[in-house]
Design a protein around this motif. Structure first.
Motif, short mmCIF file in Angstrom:
data_model
loop_
_atom_site.label_atom_id
_atom_site.label_comp_id
_atom_site.label_asym_id
_atom_site.label_seq_id
_atom_site.Cartn_x
_atom_site.Cartn_y
_atom_site.Cartn_z
N ARG A 34 -47.36 -13.86 -13.57
CA ARG A 34 -46.86 -13.74 -14.94
C ARG A 34 -47.21 -12.36 -15.51
NH1 ARG A 34 -49.72 -19.22 -16.94
NH2 ARG A 34 -48.44 -20.78 -15.83
N TYR A 35 -48.43 -11.93 -15.28
CA TYR A 35 -48.87 -10.63 -15.79
C TYR A 35 -47.99 -9.50 -15.25
CZ TYR A 35 -51.59 -6.34 -16.05
OH TYR A 35 -51.98 -5.03 -16.25
N HIS A 36 -47.82 -9.48 -13.94
CA HIS A 36 -47.04 -8.39 -13.33
C HIS A 36 -45.57 -8.47 -13.72
CE1 HIS A 36 -50.08 -6.39 -10.97
NE2 HIS A 36 -50.55 -7.58 -10.59
N TYR A 37 -45.04 -9.68 -13.82
CA TYR A 37 -43.62 -9.79 -14.18
C TYR A 37 -43.41 -9.30 -15.61
CZ TYR A 37 -38.87 -11.57 -14.34
OH TYR A 37 -37.51 -11.66 -14.44
N GLY A 38 -44.37 -9.53 -16.48
CA GLY A 38 -44.26 -9.02 -17.84
C GLY A 38 -44.17 -7.50 -17.87
N TYR A 54 -38.50 -2.20 -17.05
CA TYR A 54 -37.04 -2.28 -16.87
C TYR A 54 -36.31 -2.08 -18.19
CZ TYR A 54 -32.49 -4.55 -16.25
OH TYR A 54 -31.15 -4.83 -16.27
N GLU A 55 -36.80 -2.73 -19.23
CA GLU A 55 -36.17 -2.60 -20.55
C GLU A 55 -36.27 -1.18 -21.08
OE1 GLU A 55 -38.32 -5.59 -22.59
OE2 GLU A 55 -37.06 -7.25 -21.86
N GLN A 56 -37.41 -0.54 -20.83
CA GLN A 56 -37.58 0.83 -21.29
C GLN A 56 -36.67 1.80 -20.53
OE1 GLN A 56 -41.80 1.47 -20.83
NE2 GLN A 56 -42.28 0.64 -22.86
N SER A 57 -36.53 1.57 -19.22
CA SER A 57 -35.73 2.48 -18.40
C SER A 57 -34.23 2.33 -18.64
CB SER A 57 -36.03 2.27 -16.92
OG SER A 57 -35.63 0.98 -16.49
N THR A 58 -33.81 1.12 -19.03
CA THR A 58 -32.37 0.89 -19.24
C THR A 58 -31.97 0.94 -20.71
OG1 THR A 58 -32.73 -1.52 -19.34
CG2 THR A 58 -32.21 -0.57 -17.18
N GLY A 59 -32.98 0.97 -21.60
CA GLY A 59 -32.67 0.98 -23.02
C GLY A 59 -32.11 -0.34 -23.50
N MET A 60 -32.47 -1.41 -22.85
CA MET A 60 -31.92 -2.72 -23.21
C MET A 60 -32.31 -3.14 -24.62
SD MET A 60 -30.04 -3.82 -20.73
CE MET A 60 -29.95 -5.60 -20.78
N HIS A 61 -33.50 -2.74 -25.09
CA HIS A 61 -33.92 -3.11 -26.43
C HIS A 61 -33.09 -2.40 -27.49
CE1 HIS A 61 -36.93 -5.96 -25.80
NE2 HIS A 61 -37.94 -5.16 -25.46
N SER A 95 -31.29 -8.35 -13.83
CA SER A 95 -32.69 -8.13 -14.18
C SER A 95 -33.54 -8.15 -12.91
CB SER A 95 -33.17 -9.22 -15.14
OG SER A 95 -32.47 -9.16 -16.35
N PRO A 96 -34.66 -7.44 -12.91
CA PRO A 96 -35.52 -7.41 -11.72
C PRO A 96 -36.19 -8.75 -11.49
CG PRO A 96 -36.58 -6.31 -13.56
CD PRO A 96 -35.19 -6.60 -14.00
N GLN A 97 -36.54 -8.99 -10.25
CA GLN A 97 -37.26 -10.20 -9.88
C GLN A 97 -38.58 -9.83 -9.22
OE1 GLN A 97 -35.04 -13.07 -7.58
NE2 GLN A 97 -33.26 -13.01 -8.95
N LEU A 98 -39.51 -10.77 -9.26
CA LEU A 98 -40.80 -10.63 -8.60
C LEU A 98 -40.99 -11.81 -7.67
CD1 LEU A 98 -43.67 -9.26 -8.39
CD2 LEU A 98 -44.36 -10.82 -10.22
#
Length: 265
Positions: A99-103, A109-116, A130-133
């Protein structure tokens, strides 16, 4: 198309006591297999050594296991060592570590794609997967699910349903049987990827430690840089192997008060 592949990060948890060439080979084998499916693009790998609170016999301090892992992976361009789990004061459940790493993976991912900033803007971004772990493990890992008290059933469910496993088997181990015999694993079998290693390598950290205690050579079993570190810090002696001797593993103690059911029930 490759651009539509799901970005995938592989996470390996364990003692890494010490890290061996076989540990590192698991990442390469898993990456080859997952990318050969045509569904995934492996974008990273994480080695997460367990904390000292695990209580396993012969476990040397985390600071040494972290240092050895970093030395071993200096030449890797995609696998890194993460210290978070090893720095926790108590043993951390595998699912909690995931959970920690997926967060963090989602945040990056959101920062690199500008999804926010563009939730409904660029259609190409919004349609990108979206990326998976997934947890990377050896075939013997699946058998641990049947050890009474070692796993909480809802943790196993979350592990295989939400994240998934990439399991590398070697020798006579049959992970397919473990999947077949567990209703939980069988129910989520499409999220369990079984990888067969045809080039036999039976190196184990246990055998490496035994050889070191006896003053035998471990060259070509672990990287030279790790061997040098071990000698510099006088690790893996008869005294160190007695550390935690007779101690119950922390997972069994921590979860003893919880009602445990076998996955076969």
């Amino acid at each position: 198309m490759a651009s539509c592949r799901v970005p995938l990060v592989l996470l390996a948890c364990g003692s890494f006591n010490p890290i061996t060439n076989q540990h590192m080979r698991l990442f390469e084998l898993a990456r080859d297999h997952m990318q050969s499916t045509g569904q995934y693009k492996v974008v990273g790998g994480i080695v997460s050594p367990v904390s000292d609170g695990y209580g396993k016999q012969g476990l040397v301090p985390a600071k040494h296991r972290i240092s050895m892992a970093k030395l071993a992976l200096q030449s890797s361009k995609w696998v890194t060592v993460d210290e978070w789990e090893s720095q926790q004061p108590d043993w951390t459940e595998t699912v909690v570590t995931m959970r920690y790493h997926y967060g963090w993976i989602l945040k990056e991912y959101e920062q690199s794609t500008g999804m926010h900033s563009k939730p409904s803007g660029n259609s190409a971004l919004s349609s990108s997967p979206s990326p998976q772990l997934k947890l990377l493990c050896g075939a013997d890992f699946l058998s641990t699910f049947k050890i009474p008290g070692l796993w909480l059933e809802d943790h196993v469910e979350e592990l295989v349903r939400r994240f998934g496993l990439v399991c590398v088997s070697r020798g006579s181990l049959q992970p397919e049987r473990a999947v077949h015999e567990s209703d939980t694993l069988f129910r989520h079998r499409q999220n369990i990827f079984l990888v067969r290693e045809w080039v036999r390598n039976e190196t184990s950290a246990t055998e490496v430690r035994r050889a070191l205690r006896r003053g035998l050579s471990v060259k070509y079993l672990i990287p030279d840089s790790v061997i040098e570190y071990i000698h510099q810090h006088n690790l893996y002696t008869e005294d160190s192997e007695r550390k935690n001797e007779g101690t119950v593993l922390r997972p069994l103690m921590k979860q003893a008060h919880q009602p445990i059911k076998s996955l076969d029930d």
